[in-house]
Each structure stands twice: as C-alpha cells, then as structure tokens.
Motif scaffolding. Structure first.
Motif: not given
Length: 236
Positions: A229-236
C-alpha cells in the motif's frame, strides 16, 4: 542469474543453484523475522538489496552431462532437457529452499536461524497433525524430535492457497539428504508423468516438464505475489 558450466560437480549431480544473499526485516517484508532469498526480497522492497553487480542467483550445470538445448520439450534419449533442469534450479534460487538439516546424531535444525529467524519456506513446514514445525520446534532446534519430523516421510507445505485442499507433500526420506530433503516435492506423490513433478528431487533422461505446477503457487504464497500500500505517512 550467473550461469556456469562446471566439470567439478559430482557424477550424480546434474545441476545446482545458490541464492546470492539472504535478507530479513527489510522494507515491505511480508513477514517479520524471516529470511528471504535476495531475489524475492528485492521484489518486495522494490529496490536492489545486494550489490548491483552481484547476481541474485548462481546456477551450475554439470559439464560431464549431456544436455538437450532445444525448446520443444523433445529431448533425445540419453540427454537431459536443459529447459527442465533450468526451471528447476531457478525455482530454488527464487526461494524454493528450506535450509533444514539433520546431523549424524539425528538432531534436526533450522539452518540460518540467527536470533530465531527461519526462512519463509521453513515457516510453512507442517506434519500430519497440522502442526507447524517452526512453531513447535523452533525454540528447541536442534532436537531429536525435529530430526524425526524431517525424516518421517510425512511433511507438507502449508500456505493460504492450499487451505481446504490437499497440501503439497514434501520429500522427507528416512535418510536425510542435505541436497534434496525437504527442499523438493515428494517423488512418490508426483512421479515423472505428473504435471507437478518439476520440483521433485530427480529428473530422468529425456524427461521434459516446462510448467512449474504447484511449485509456482508455493512461490507465490512465499511472497512473489503480495500487496503493498503506497500512502503518505501520517504526521502523528
């Protein structure tokens, strides 16, 4: 794949293959604390994990054997079909490889079990009681009990694709052979005429099988087919 013709292999050896490296806990690894051959690991990670100049698989052919190099699956008598032999060895290099041993004292062990880490193939070994060998014997390896399992002629490969059906039966003869035991399919269950016989330990003269059969499904379940799963990492 680095391919070599050698005159130094034993008389009974047709060919052989080695993986170019082992990797565990790399990016996108489908199972943690599990050794993967470098070819499969690189497929999961989506990047080179060994030196780009190093092969992922090294294959050896016995220069003292007669090989048929045609592609039509019609090897003449007295020759080994090179396509069949090559597919068999490539499958080993792609991960069809157990790294289990039984020594002269009858002690069985999971090889390369550094810090308790088995190979992905070794994680799938199962007996007739539906017991996973690594779950049962991983912490006690080496042991006589594991040795008995590895030489009991009743071992199977358990993975998702075979649940609810017949599990692939593995080659586990009473006398352990480090070059063929466990890392092959059972010769009696998959004789030369069987479509799943490519990964049995023996190939006959003039025998040709150009389809991996259930070995392909086993490799898929070890990790050649997986979901990322390619995704943008959450900031928190």
């Amino acid at each position: 794949i680095d391919v070599q013709m050698s005159d130094e292999l034993g008389e009974g050896t047709i060919a052989g293959a080695l993986w170019g490296g082992l990797n565990a806990n790399f990016k996108n690894a489908q199972k943690i604390n599990t050794w993967y051959v470098v070819a499969m690991a690189e497929k999961m990670a989506g990047e080179e994990l060994n030196d780009p100049d190093d092969p992922d698989i090294v294959m050896f052919y016995n220069g003292n054997q007669s090989f048929y190099t045609g592609l039509d699956g019609q090897p003449p008598a007295g020759t080994f079909d090179m396509v069949t032999v090559s597919l068999h060895e490539i499958a080993h290099g792609l991960g069809f490889w157990s790294q289990t041993f039984v020594n002269e004292a009858g002690l069985g062990e999971f090889g390369y079990q550094v810090n308790g880490i088995p190979t992905v193939y070794g994680r799938a070994l199962e007996n007739t009681e539906l017991e996973n060998l690594f779950d049962v014997y991983g912490d006690s390896s080496p042991s006589v009990s594991l040795g008995d399992e590895l030489t009991g002629n009743e071992l199977y490969f358990r993975s998702e694709s075979f649940l609810g059906g017949s599990l692939p039966r593995l080659f586990a003869p009473a006398e352990f052979n480090s070059g063929s035991s466990i890392a092959h399919l059972n010769e009696d269950s998959y004789p030369p005429s069987d479509p799943n016989s490519l990964m049995t330990p023996e190939v006959d003269l003039a025998e040709a099988i150009h389809d991996p059969g259930i070995a392909l499904i086993m490799l898929q379940d070890m990790g050649w087919v997986n979901v990322d799963i390619e995704h943008d990492a959450l900031l928190d």
